[in-house]
Scaffold this motif. Sequence first.
Motif, short mmCIF file in Angstrom:
data_model
loop_
_atom_site.label_atom_id
_atom_site.label_comp_id
_atom_site.label_asym_id
_atom_site.label_seq_id
_atom_site.Cartn_x
_atom_site.Cartn_y
_atom_site.Cartn_z
N ASP A 77 -47.78 72.35 -10.28
CA ASP A 77 -48.59 70.93 -9.57
C ASP A 77 -47.93 71.18 -8.22
N LEU A 78 -46.97 71.37 -7.59
CA LEU A 78 -46.46 71.35 -6.45
C LEU A 78 -47.17 72.36 -5.43
N ALA A 79 -47.46 73.58 -6.20
CA ALA A 79 -48.15 74.56 -5.74
C ALA A 79 -49.67 74.23 -5.17
N PHE A 80 -50.23 73.36 -6.09
CA PHE A 80 -51.62 72.93 -5.70
C PHE A 80 -51.52 71.82 -4.75
N VAL A 81 -50.62 71.09 -4.77
CA VAL A 81 -50.70 69.98 -3.80
C VAL A 81 -50.28 70.68 -2.51
N VAL A 82 -49.27 71.24 -2.26
CA VAL A 82 -48.85 72.02 -1.11
C VAL A 82 -49.98 73.02 -0.51
N TYR A 83 -50.77 73.56 -1.23
CA TYR A 83 -52.01 74.39 -0.81
C TYR A 83 -52.95 73.53 -0.16
N ALA A 84 -53.09 72.30 -1.28
CA ALA A 84 -54.29 71.29 -0.76
C ALA A 84 -53.88 70.80 0.68
N ALA A 85 -52.66 70.37 0.93
CA ALA A 85 -52.26 69.88 2.15
C ALA A 85 -52.71 70.95 3.31
N GLY A 86 -52.33 72.16 3.15
CA GLY A 86 -52.36 73.04 4.09
C GLY A 86 -53.91 73.28 4.45
N LEU A 87 -54.69 73.40 3.30
CA LEU A 87 -56.22 73.46 3.51
C LEU A 87 -56.78 72.34 4.20
N LYS A 88 -56.20 70.98 4.14
CA LYS A 88 -56.85 69.98 4.79
C LYS A 88 -56.57 70.14 6.16
#
Lengths: 660, 305
Positions: free
Chosen positions: B216-227
Amino acid sequence: MTLVLVGTGLFLSGGLVALFVRPSFKGTVSAIFAAAAQPFLLLPAGRVLAGGGVEALTIPLSFPLGPAALRLDPLAAFFTVIISLGGLGAAVYSAGYMKMYRDRPASLSGYAFFSGLLCSAMVLVVTVQHALLFLVVWEIMSLASFFLVGFDHSKEDVRKAAVYYLVAMQVGAACLLTAFAWSSSSSGSPDFASFGTVFAGTGLAPTALFLLFFVGFGLKAGFVPFHTWLPLAHPAAPTGVSALMSGVMIKTGIYGILRILLLGGGANPVLGYIVFFLALATGVFGVMNAIAQPDLKKLLAYHSIENIGIIGLGIGLGMIGLSLRNDAIALFGFFGALLHVFNHFTFKSLLFYGAGVVYMKTHTRNIELLGGLARSLPLTSGLFLVGSAAICGLPLFSGFISEFGLFSGLIRGLTVGGAAPRAAVLLGLAGLAFIGAMAVLCFTKVYGVCFLGSPRVPHREAISDGSALLLGPMFALTGFILLIGLCFPVILPFLDRLVRRFVPGGAGPEWAQLVTLFQNVGLALAVLAGMLVFFIALRRLLLRRKSVVLFKTWDCGYQGESPRFQYTASSFASPFLQLVAPLVPFTHRHRLPDGLFPEHASLESHAFDLVEIGLIRPLGAAIRRALGLLTWIQTGRTQNYILYGLVFLIVLIVWIIGVR
Amino acid sequence: MSRLLGLFVLLAASLFFTGLAARIKARWAGRQGPPLLQEVRDLRKLLGKGEVIGRTTSFIFRLNPPIQVAAMLFAALLVPVPGQRALLSFSGDFVLFAYALGLANFSAICAALDTGSSFEGMGASREASFLTLVEPAFFILLGSLALVTGQTSFSEILSRLDYGTGAAILVKALCVISLFLMLLVEGSRGPVDDPTTHLELTMIHEVMILDYSGPDLAFVVYAAGLKMVLIAALIANLLVPSNIGFGFGALAFAAALAVIAAGVGLVESFMARIRMSHVPQFIFLLPALALTVFGVLLFALRRGF
């Protein structure tokens, strides 16, 4: 058309039959008659919308009304669908909800009767084409809803709200009476079809007439500054009525404005801008006040005001498009407005039904006392989430489609016209985005505080989810939301004839452009939905053989256990409300803890409606003062009153003889 | 094919964006800083782990990370690379872009409130109120660009704005500054938020993801970077001229993204985080700049540029 009248009659009969049945059956009877009325209303309406031509019927009434025409054209058909579905939903929901009031059989009879009367009156309002008959059914609609709002009349605030609502409706009716009388006498006939000549006239008369109609219908719809009755009446009424009023009845005001537009009103370009900016102000003001409310139903009422603003924005944009002679802008504006009328009906009814279930189970409307309901009311909370996401205009739900239509119209409006129209359209664009962001703030607050986390005040008894009667209408409405959100091109053919009527010339190529655009949007949304499913599955896959432990919330090692440590709704909203403080006035009453061993401390804050305290109350006070100067007329003695009557008769006779 | 390469550049860049900013910050402060591949290693480690989930949470908490990644990935399909059209392009697509980001924000705020903790509620509240200022600014900006180019889709708007007259350069500069500010706000970087801590004084984004762990944390961190990369991509589209060839275009694009990441790091090195009560004033710069851009363009329109 006769079928529509049969359907109307069935709604009314349901109310009448329910008067004579046992209290526990009243709701069921209403629901059965409402369900029976559906095919009679939906089939003709669907046929007209799909291109089956207009249905008409003339009722030969004698003086003073004269022959009255009833027509089911695409606009009337569209609103008939909304009224019909709304009436069915309210009837089924009330069958479950009103069990709370089982101990008041007389009130329940009144509820059933007036609900039936309200629905049948609304169908007549959208089909009648005769000025005087229109006013009669309009007034019946207002009175029926007044009695429904005052259902719980043992409570003082309900009585006050009902009377406030009645007064507001009478002011609106007075405006409409003036407007209709003016247009009927100018055109020579009370039939709507003849009003086109009045609106085509020169000078200020058509503009003033349109504004008069707009004020009258705007009072019903809830445009700012005519909205002050809405946040009082909708929470006071029982939930089924709130949903019916919010989702369906205020749309009759929109219907009136649209009908006037179709009859040729609003040709003056300035009127388009007036409607546009008034609607923008309505949207922004509505949602700002919604953010400040802790009462669940009052909050939803302010959101209705916001959405009426969004619909009005579309209408205003359409009018601006017509005055700029740009068919694309006009088409998108009216398309967005009309679709949003239906969308708002679906998600606002859904949200009100959910709020009703919450009230029924927890006996409070104050969201500060709620929390963690997702565990006790899983189905209700899931459906409420769908409604919240839809009202914020998030993709994959229906709200996005209508707001995208409005945005498309606004963006096209940026590329044509002079500097002034473009600046106005840009303000509209920014305003609509602002409204959307504020709606996200408000609904994350509402959903998060009510349903997520833990209960802030522990429940006194175990609560279970709503019954099938309560959840059934909610599921059906969710179906509509998802259908329009995901498979929108399926619905487009039904809106074809309706929307194109508003643009002279039919706007065939622009409509084809709109269809292709939404097909592309549909494709994009399908991609989004696919990605969502993929990543949910991926997460499942990644966690398959790993340990997933449930433990206390980590919170960086913070040890506070109590649910009272959770963020409250007022705290959640306060950074934003501090930014807009001049527009949402607050009063704070506090008693600070003092002394070495403080015992009592309290803080009470209350948000006020700026228009209410800044405009309506001073206006009311001024009117009362002015009329106070005339109190000497009411002496209380019968002799004086007979004298007044005599004087009036003499003056009348002299005037008639002298003038003739 | 070339469009897929552009998408791949975006997805890869989001793995290195925060790392590059952190490295620049560290070097400026005289430290070595974490290696550029650290984020990749962290994500791989997290994806292989299990999870601990709070008892107060509901399905929203578990649904949020997939929504984050899906929404950001979808938004990446809408963003063009210089010289290329985006994979998904139609009239008004920037509205769908903004609303996809809005969907991610809605879900993140709900998930934060779901944990039943006051820290996360605080972050959620601040995030929600700052968003109300950023959304209209974004629309004013894109609307102004649509006005001046006469186009209504991302790919067309950003490709028609070339370096021509002085007015065009001024407008581009203002747009770049506005979008950079938006990057700082939406990405929760300094001086709006401090990405290295989640203490009460600084928390907005970091605290909202406090309870996540494992995949879950991996998803969220990656999504933040992508944004952040997506907004940086919009800036890069403005900086890199659009009539550049394909190969050079992708290279120039990646270089522009690197420059923007370095810029973020430099801004964080120069400026401490602003006091929380002053942050709204800072964010008000965004709509103010956007309105300035609109004013300049309207003025240019009347003069007939």
